[in-house]
Each structure stands twice: as structure tokens, then as C-alpha cells.
Design a protein around this motif. Structure first.
Motif, PDB file in Angstrom:
ATOM      1  N   MET A  60      -2.577  46.383 -49.928  1.00  7.40           N
ATOM      2  CA  MET A  60      -1.496  46.663 -50.870  1.00  7.40           C
ATOM      3  C   MET A  60      -1.994  46.546 -52.308  1.00  7.40           C
ATOM      4  O   MET A  60      -1.646  47.347 -53.185  1.00  7.40           O
ATOM      5  N   ALA A  61      -2.841  45.534 -52.563  1.00  2.00           N
ATOM      6  CA  ALA A  61      -3.392  45.339 -53.902  1.00  2.00           C
ATOM      7  C   ALA A  61      -4.281  46.514 -54.299  1.00  2.00           C
ATOM      8  O   ALA A  61      -4.265  46.956 -55.453  1.00  2.00           O
ATOM      9  N   MET A  62      -5.041  47.053 -53.357  1.00  2.00           N
ATOM     10  CA  MET A  62      -5.912  48.183 -53.667  1.00  2.00           C
ATOM     11  C   MET A  62      -5.102  49.419 -54.026  1.00  2.00           C
ATOM     12  O   MET A  62      -5.447  50.158 -54.957  1.00  2.00           O
ATOM     13  N   LEU A  63      -4.012  49.671 -53.300  1.00  4.65           N
ATOM     14  CA  LEU A  63      -3.150  50.807 -53.636  1.00  4.65           C
ATOM     15  C   LEU A  63      -2.601  50.664 -55.053  1.00  4.65           C
ATOM     16  O   LEU A  63      -2.597  51.624 -55.839  1.00  4.65           O
ATOM     17  N   LEU A  64      -2.153  49.444 -55.401  1.00  6.29           N
ATOM     18  CA  LEU A  64      -1.654  49.204 -56.750  1.00  6.29           C
ATOM     19  C   LEU A  64      -2.782  49.330 -57.772  1.00  6.29           C
ATOM     20  O   LEU A  64      -2.578  49.874 -58.868  1.00  6.29           O
ATOM     21  N   ALA A  65      -3.981  48.849 -57.404  1.00  8.65           N
ATOM     22  CA  ALA A  65      -5.132  48.918 -58.317  1.00  8.65           C
ATOM     23  C   ALA A  65      -5.499  50.352 -58.641  1.00  8.65           C
ATOM     24  O   ALA A  65      -5.805  50.686 -59.795  1.00  8.65           O
ATOM     25  N   VAL A  66      -5.473  51.226 -57.645  1.00  5.62           N
ATOM     26  CA  VAL A  66      -5.783  52.645 -57.883  1.00  5.62           C
ATOM     27  C   VAL A  66      -4.770  53.247 -58.853  1.00  5.62           C
ATOM     28  O   VAL A  66      -5.119  54.017 -59.749  1.00  5.62           O
ATOM     29  N   GLY A  67      -3.498  52.885 -58.673  1.00  2.00           N
ATOM     30  CA  GLY A  67      -2.474  53.348 -59.610  1.00  2.00           C
ATOM     31  C   GLY A  67      -2.703  52.828 -61.014  1.00  2.00           C
ATOM     32  O   GLY A  67      -2.532  53.563 -61.997  1.00  2.00           O
ATOM     33  N   LEU A  68      -3.108  51.560 -61.131  1.00  2.00           N
ATOM     34  CA  LEU A  68      -3.397  50.977 -62.449  1.00  2.00           C
ATOM     35  C   LEU A  68      -4.589  51.682 -63.106  1.00  2.00           C
ATOM     36  O   LEU A  68      -4.587  51.922 -64.318  1.00  2.00           O
ATOM     37  N   VAL A  69      -5.603  52.005 -62.312  1.00  2.00           N
ATOM     38  CA  VAL A  69      -6.770  52.713 -62.846  1.00  2.00           C
ATOM     39  C   VAL A  69      -6.365  54.077 -63.383  1.00  2.00           C
ATOM     40  O   VAL A  69      -6.777  54.485 -64.474  1.00  2.00           O
ATOM     41  N   ALA A  70      -5.548  54.797 -62.622  1.00  2.00           N
ATOM     42  CA  ALA A  70      -5.087  56.119 -63.068  1.00  2.00           C
ATOM     43  C   ALA A  70      -4.317  56.014 -64.375  1.00  2.00           C
ATOM     44  O   ALA A  70      -4.469  56.859 -65.275  1.00  2.00           O
ATOM     45  N   ALA A  71      -3.504  54.969 -64.505  1.00  2.00           N
ATOM     46  CA  ALA A  71      -2.701  54.806 -65.722  1.00  2.00           C
ATOM     47  C   ALA A  71      -3.547  54.340 -66.905  1.00  2.00           C
ATOM     48  O   ALA A  71      -3.317  54.739 -68.049  1.00  2.00           O
ATOM     49  N   ALA A 131      -4.677  42.977 -57.471  1.00  2.00           N
ATOM     50  CA  ALA A 131      -4.676  44.344 -58.019  1.00  2.00           C
ATOM     51  C   ALA A 131      -5.324  44.380 -59.394  1.00  2.00           C
ATOM     52  O   ALA A 131      -6.099  45.298 -59.704  1.00  2.00           O
ATOM     53  N   LEU A 132      -5.014  43.391 -60.225  1.00  2.72           N
ATOM     54  CA  LEU A 132      -5.632  43.335 -61.550  1.00  2.72           C
ATOM     55  C   LEU A 132      -7.147  43.182 -61.427  1.00  2.72           C
ATOM     56  O   LEU A 132      -7.916  43.859 -62.130  1.00  2.72           O
TER      57      LEU A 132
END
Length: 818
Positions: free
Chosen positions: A358-369, A28-29
Motif C-alpha cells: 500500500m505504501a509503494m502505491l502511495l509512493a508512486v503517486g507522490l513521485v508523480a506529483a 510511503a514518504l
């Protein structure tokens, strides 16, 4: 069957929660960094492409070498555009922009004044060249062809209309620009942020108070639109003929030499052109309409995104193989029960793709934040909505699929190749010993690659920050500390000197000077000076010509190395001139004091004015440290624009600024008070490098963090493989320290190899980057040593966690299966 694979993969990932979490977080990172950098790169590459004719628009440049100066400028003579349109049918249209400084703008009949920066004179053809939509609706009826056709007309942006008129209809209203009235004829949409220039006010070019028709004066940004099908390279070859035909006669009149003689004196005057879409990232010209980017940073960040994604994928591979011992019996049982290698491959690949999804879903959330913080650092206005486009809606599911397949294919092959009989007997053996050997070499190579990239980023970060520190602390030849600059002194009118004297009486104000010239980069042009009576190309010196007052040198903290400063005790100083060291050298070096130099006061009528050199000031950096200090002259002449005050270092700056503002409002009621500090203005030159340094630091930390996850996985794998060996060693008396050293030394060798490979590559890359600066730091040996120590320390810390854990295991527990 596919549903069954997904169910089993989900249950396996849930069962191994810690392993799954590390894998997902690492990926995700990496994916989040890649997405952020991709958004940045796509934005950089999109500049000016919103223009409908972007592929046919070219900006014209003037490349001049004269009087010891080489000038590659983004401006041209004012007649160039109309001449090309008239003489060459290949030119469909032209337009010119003449950018102004900061002006006082107010609505007629009001006393409220706003200081505005984005003011530009433009030809009425500007709307034929650029796509600048005029607003419809209640403002319908504006004709782009007529909006700037009449003198004293202005087209304003939505943002400017809101500032000056609120919700009122601005069409037909009058705005005062430095007290000159202009009628608002149209309202245009705010220019996109991905434009190489920005204008909130387009003023009719016919109202520009300019001496038109000068082929040897370069002050206008000129653009041409070529007709469809025209070969741009072939057309560009005509520009030499244009210079010969039109510039040549004025050079003959100006210098008394033909163009051929001008060139024989090692001079040059040529026109070139650049595609509109190349300006933001490829233009190295001076006198830009706005700061531009650099294609090298696009390449750098693209490479960083790729490397971080590779590091994240490598982590997945290392962590998967690190868990292979725990899954060996599972593979053996599956094979005994009839599962083929293809089915096992599908099972493990499904787990890989599910993990990356799963990592991509978390990555999109990290990008938004992270996007607001990223925008702040990168000076961008990127929004999360940019991910909700057809392109990204396709890429977001495709990327985890591709990454999952690429990152999971090796672990899947490795795990599915175990021999079932040997595995069930407690031995982990692949189909061939060579496979085990090659897998070990591959994992080692991947670790070397990860830390090589990490060391590159660490060295790059250190060098960038050292250069920025050098810029901030270098002796520039003047003192920029505690210097308050009050802008817009034109608003004071005849009260300018009164305001200066009043402020000088305030406690904490040491000195003050009125000048339109500050030792920070600005769009200034050079003037050609000659030894008196020797007006010829070989004798010319092209240099800056600054109008200053008596207190300029003293207030700025500049140092005289010869002669004297301007003085009120000398009435003849109005014909005196102070040169910097570069100009003095060009005019004769140490024997310069008392010499007479001349300049054309009126080129058209060939009128000259002579000055006597009274002093030489030590070179000071008035441009970026990327450039050598050029020739410069200071002339005693009234000039407004700003007042600079030297403040006492111990004064209460906030209280002092309030007092200065109070005096401003008393002497210039209704005029906007605007100020800045000189050191802040200077630092703005290096905002791009500072942003690059900050982004490099952030991505370096993330790359190292992700690489450590991979090293952690490899350490776990090694500890599992050598469990019994560790048990035997402990039974024979080995200490915890010796066991930790044994398990760590192999990894440290890999990190040292990475440092050896990365160091020369980093030296070459950073040497290339520093080459842009005329004044720069040296890349010293300790930079590589520090980066190496950091890499080794981080690696040792990461490996020690697993090594200590393995060393502390009870040897009886390790050996009980024997």
C-alpha cells in the motif's frame, strides 16, 4: 491458506485505521524519497552512455605547470588528434570540437536575428566518434561522412531548425553566423540531455579561423576512439613520448630550452586521457564544454536514500512493537486454539508486506506529483515514463516485498513469541526475559540511528547554506550589484561606442564599459609573460590577459593599490598594463610600477610586444571561490562582446532596461537584444551547490519527519508498558509535569547520544566538502549546538504528545484491572 492470511491482514489493517495510516504514510514518504533519488542517481550515471562506442571513447587533456600556474585543462593542442591517428594504429578515429561563444544567427535574406549559444566547430569525423543520428524521412540522403566535409557547411539540430526555419525543409538553406554564410547540409536529432556537451550547430572545422599547428596552444577538445581490445592504460603511456617529440621542439623555439630543461625548472607539459563515461562525474579539468556533475553528490544522495529508507523501515518496526500490548491477547487466543509460531509468523509477515505494498502505491503517486518540483530544484528533465521500463516494472513490486519482509521480520518474531498462558492472565511476557531486554535495546539503538542521521542532515544543511551565504556576500574585489550586461555587441558593429554614449545619457546609468571580459568564470586561456629581455622558463609568469577600455576598472568598482588607471590624458597608455596583486608579486612586488614586461605577439615568428606597468589592481575573484585568485593583466585594447552598465540603485530597473532596448533596436535593427545582470551570472557558478543545499534541506525535513513517526511509536509503546506505574505515581501525588518529564527523559538521552555520535562525523564530512573552496566559512561550535537544539526540540515535541496523553489518564482507570 495464503488467501486467508491476506483477508485477515486486510481486516486487521482496516480495524486499526490510525495505526495503519501512520505506518503507510511513513513508509510511503521513505519509498518516494528513495525513488526520486534513485531516478536522479541513475540519470547522473547514464551520461554519455547513449554513444555506441562509449566504452572506447576517451577525451584528451593537457596538464601544464608553467609560470607559477597549474593548469589541468580539458583542451589540447589542435594537432594532437590527427597526430595520434597517424602515428598509432591503436587509434581507430579522432575528432575535435572548438566551442564558440554566443553568436548572432539569422536565415539568409531575413532580418530576424537570434542569439545562439550552442555553436561548435567540429571535424567531419564527429559522427564516427559520437552517436548523433541524422534524421531520416524527408531529410534522407544526408551522409554523416560528408556532412561537414566542405568548408562553410553546418549541421543543425531539430530544435534549431524549428527556431530558424519553422516547418520548412532546412537542407540546402543558408544561415548567417555573425554574418558569415554557412550551408545547412544535414539535420541531426536533438542531443540527449545526459550528454557532457550540447551542440545545436556543428560547423565545419575547416572554416574555423585559427592558426593551426601550435603544440603550445590548447584550445580544442580532442577525443579518440581506441580499437576494440586495446588496453587504454598501456596506450596512455605513449602520450609522454608524444609530448616529448612534438611539444619539445616548440618549447625549444619558444623559450630557448629543451624539454629536459623545461622540467628541471619545475615545469610540466603532459597529456592525459579520460574515459568518456567518466567526464560528467569525475572530471576536475577546467575549460569544460558544459558544467559537469560530481560523483560525491551521487554518493551523498545514494546514502541519503538508503538512510531514509532505513528510517522508514525502523519506524515500521517501532510502531509494530508499540502495538504489541494490544495484540498480545490475540496471539494468546490463537496459540490456545492451535496456531503454531510459524503460522503466526506468516500472518504478521503478510500484514507487513501488505502495508508496504500500500505504501509503494502511495509512493508512486507522490513521485508523480513531486517530479515537476524535483526537476525544477535538481535542474533535471526526469519523466514519470522512466518508471515504466522493464527494470522498474520488476523493481516496483519487488521493493515492497523485500522491505516488508525485512521491516516486518522482527515484529513478527516478537509478537509470535508471547507465552499464551501468561498473556491470557494479563501479563505480556515473551519466551525469555532476555528477548524483552534485547528488544528494548534494539529499539533504543534504532532511535539513536534515526536521529544520528537526522542530525547529520541538519548540520550538513546549515553548513551548505552558510557557505552559499558567504559566497553571496563576500567582498570579491569588484561590485557586481546593479550591473547590467548587454550581450552581443558585435551586432552593433561600428555603432558600439555610440550605443554606449547614448545609454550613458539615460537617467539612472552611472557608467559603462565595453569589454569581452567579465569577472565571472569563462573558458579563457592563459598567456605567458616575461620580464623584458628575459625570455626563459624560470622567469615566465602565466596569467590571464584581458583587453579592456578606459572605463573598465571604474565601472567594475575595482580598487587600485598602486599606480594609476588607464587615462585618456596619457597617449602612451596603449603600451601600458595593469596587473593584479598576484601578478605583481610574481613580477617583483611593490617595486613593480614602471617595470617593462613582454609577451609573444607572434609565436611562430618570435615577435614580442612590451608593456609598461602603470598600476596594480586589488585582487578580485574572476573565477570560482574554489580557486585562489590567479595572475591577471589588463591591457588597453579594443574588445567587443558585451557592454556593462553600472545602474543607480534607486532607478526603476525595468523601465531603464526598456529604454536601453529601444536604443539598441534603433542602432541595431533586426539584431536580438540580450541582457543579464552580473550578479546572476556570478550565482550561476554555484547552481550545483544551491541545488544540493535545497535538496538536502528537503530530504532533511522528510528524514526528521519520518524519524519523529518512529519516536512517536516508541513513545506510545513506552506509555502503554508503564500505564500502571503512571497510575500509582499519580495516586501518590505526582504531577502531570513530573510524569511527562519521567517519560521524556529516556528518549532525550537517546537523542543526546545521537548528537554526540553525529557531530564528529558531520564535522569530518562537511570539512571534506568545504575543502573544495579556496575561500570558505569555518565550521563553528554553534552549528552543532543549533543542530542539537533542533533535534532535542523536535524529539521533545514528539514525545510530549504521548507523554501528556498518558499523564492525563485517570489513575483509577489505569489501576482498575489490578
Amino acid at each position: 491458506m495464503f488467501t486467508n492470511y491476506v483477508k485477515i491482514a486486510w481486516r486487521t489493517l482496516r480495524k486499526q485505521g490510525g495505526y495503519t495510516a501512520i505506518n503507510v504514510i511513513g513508509l510511503a514518504l521513505g519509498l518516494a524519497c528513495c525513488l526520486l533519488i534513485t531516478l536522479y542517481v541513475v540519470d547522473e550515471l547514464s551520461y554519455d552512455r547513449f554513444n555506441a562506442k562509449a566504452d572506447r571513447i576517451y577525451r584528451l587533456h593537457s596538464d601544464i605547470k608553467f609560470g607559477g600556474e597549474v593548469m589541468n585543462m580539458a583542451v589540447t593542442p589542435d594537432p594532437l588528434g590527427p597526430t595520434l591517428k597517424q602515428d598509432y594504429p591503436q587509434v581507430e578515429q579522432f575528432t575535435r570540437l572548438h566551442q564558440q561563444g554566443t553568436w548572432s544567427v539569422s536565415q539568409a535574406g531575413t532580418t530576424s536575428v537570434i542569439r545562439e549559444d550552442n555553436i561548435t566547430f567540429a571535424d567531419s569525423t564527429v559522427f564516427d566518434v559520437f552517436t548523433l543520428p541524422l534524421l531520416a524521412g524527408r531529410y534522407a540522403g544526408a551522409d554523416p561522412k560528408r556532412a561537414l566535409a566542405q568548408p562553410n557547411s553546418v549541421v543543425i539540430s531539430e530544435a534549431a531548425a524549428t527556431r530558424h526555419f519553422g516547418s520548412q525543409n532546412p537542407i540546402g538553406q543558408t544561415l548567417l553566423f555573425n554574418k558569415m554564410p554557412y550551408k545547412v547540409t544535414a539535420l541531426m536529432r536533438d542531443m540527449p540531455t545526459n550528454s557532457h556537451f550540447r551542440a545545436d550547430f556543428l560547423l565545419a572545422m575547416s572554416s574555423d579561423d585559427y592558426q593551426w599547428g601550435q603544440w603550445v596552444s590548447n584550445n580544442h577538445h580532442t577525443y579518440v576512439v581506441l580499437r576494440p581490445g586495446v588496453d587504454a592504460d598501456a596506450f596512455a603511456r605513449n602520450l609522454d613520448a608524444v609530448a616529448e617529440k612534438y611539444v619539445g621542439p616548440q618549447i625549444l623555439s619558444f623559450l630557448g630550452s629543451t624539454m629536459a630543461q623545461f622540467r628541471q625548472a619545475n615545469n610540466r607539459f603532459a597529456f592525459t586521457m579520460m574515459p568518456l563515461t567518466d567526464i560528467h562525474l569525475h572530471s576536475k579539468q577546467t575549460i569544460q564544454l558544459a558544467p559537469v556533475g560530481d560523483i560525491r553528490y551521487v554518493y551523498i544522495f545514494s546514502a541519503v536514500a538508503l538512510f531514509i529508507l532505513l528510517i522508514a523501515g525502523i519506524n515500521f518496526m517501532n510502531l509494530a512493537t508499540a502495538r504489541s500490548a494490544n495484540r498480545a491477547k490475540e496471539v494468546g487466543v490463537r496459540k490456545v486454539l492451535g496456531s503454531g509460531q510459524g503460522q503466526l509468523l506468516n500472518q504478521f509477515m503478510t500484514e507487513s508486506v501488505l502495508t508496504t505494498a500500500m505504501a509503494m502505491l502511495l509512493a508512486v503517486g507522490l513521485v508523480a506529483a513531486a517530479l515537476p518540483l524535483f526537476n525544477d530544484i535538481a535542474a533535471k528533465q526526469l519523466t514519470f515514463r522512466r518508471l515504466i521500463t522493464p527494470f522498474w516494472l520488476v523493481m516496483l513490486p519487488v521493493v515492497p516485498l523485500v522491505v516488508g519482509l525485512l521491516a516486518g521480520v522482527y515484529p513478527a518474531i516478537f509478537l509470535s513469541s508471547y507465552r499464551p498462558i501468561a498473556v491470557l492472565k494479563g501479563k505480556i511476557i515473551a519466551r525469555s526475559g532476555g528477548a524483552l531486554l534485547s528488544s528494548a535495546r534494539l529499539r533504543s539503538g534504532l532511535v539513536v540511528f534515526q536521529f544520528m542521521m537526522s542530525v547529520l542532515l541538519i548540520i550538513g544543511t546549515i553548513v551548505v547554506y552558510r557557505q552559499m551565504r558567504y559566497i553571496q556576500t563576500k567582498n570579491l574585489g569588484f561590485n557586481r550589484e546593479q550591473m547590467l550586461v548587454v550581450n552581443g555587441t558585435d551586432g552593433l558593429g561600428k555603432q558600439t561606442e555610440t550605443f554606449r554614449q547614448v545609454v550613458l545619457q539615460l537617467p539612472g546609468v552611472v557608467n559603462g564599459t565595453v569589454s569581452g571580459y567579465l569577472p565571472t568564470p569563462s573558458n579563457r586561456s592563459n598567456t605567458s609573460f616575461f620580464p623584458e629581455g628575459q625570455i626563459e622558463p624560470q622567469k615566465a609568469v602565466s596569467m590571464q590577459n584581458w583587453s579592456v577600455d578606459y572605463d573598465y576598472v571604474k565601472t567594475m568598482g575595482m580598487q587600485l593599490v598602486q599606480g594609476r588607471d588607464f587615462s585618456r590624458s596619457f597617449g602612451a597608455d596603449s603600451s601600458g598594463i595593469i596587473l593584479n596583486e598576484t601578478a605583481a608579486k610574481l613580477f617583483g612586488g611593490k617595486a613593480i610600477i614602471g617595470k617593462r614586461i613582454a609577451v609573444y605577439a607572434d609565436v611562430v615568428n618570435k615577435l614580442t610586444k612590451s608593456y609598461t606597468v602603470i598600476g596594480v589592481v586589488k585582487n578580485f575573484n574572476y573565477e570560482s571561490l574554489r580557486q585562489e585568485v590567479g595572475a591577471l593583466a589588463l591591457i588597453l585594447q579594443g574588445s567587443t562582446g558585451s557592454i556593462s552598465f553600472r545602474l543607480n540603485g534607486s532607478s526603476n530597473v525595468a523601465a531603464l532596461v526598456s529604454q536601453i532596448e529601444a536604443n539598441w533596436k534603433r542602432l541595431a535593427p533586426g539584431q536580438a537584444f540580450s541582457y543579464a545582470f552580473l550578479d546572476d551570472n556570478f550565482d550561476q557558478m554555484y547552481r550545483t551547490e544551491q541545488r544540493v543545499g535545497t535538496l538536502t534541506l528537503v530530504f532533511s525535513v522528510l528524514a526528521v519527519l519520518i524519524a519523529c513517526l518512529g519516536l512517536f511509536g516508541l513513545a506510545a509503546y513506552t506509555a502503554e508498558q508503564r500505564t500502571k506505574e503512571i497510575g500509582v505515581r499519580k495516586v501518590l501525588g505526582a504531577s502531570v509535569t513530573s510524569v511527562v518529564a519521567l517519560l521524556s527523559q529516556d528518549f532525550l538521552k537517546l537523542v543526546l547520544i545521537a548528537i554526540v555520535i553525529a557531530s564528529p562525523v558531520a564535522w569530518w564530512a562537511m570539512h571534506r566538502w568545504l575543502a573544495d573552496f579556496a575561500y570558505r566559512v569555518d565550521i563553528e561550535w554553534w552549528v552543532f549546538a543549533l543542530a542539537g537544539v533542533l533535534a532535542v526540540g523536535i524529539a521533545l515535541l514528539t514525545v510530549s504528545v504521548q507523554s501528556i496523553k498518558a499523564a492525563l489518564v485517570n489513575p483509577v482507570k489505569s489501576l482498575r484491572s489490578e
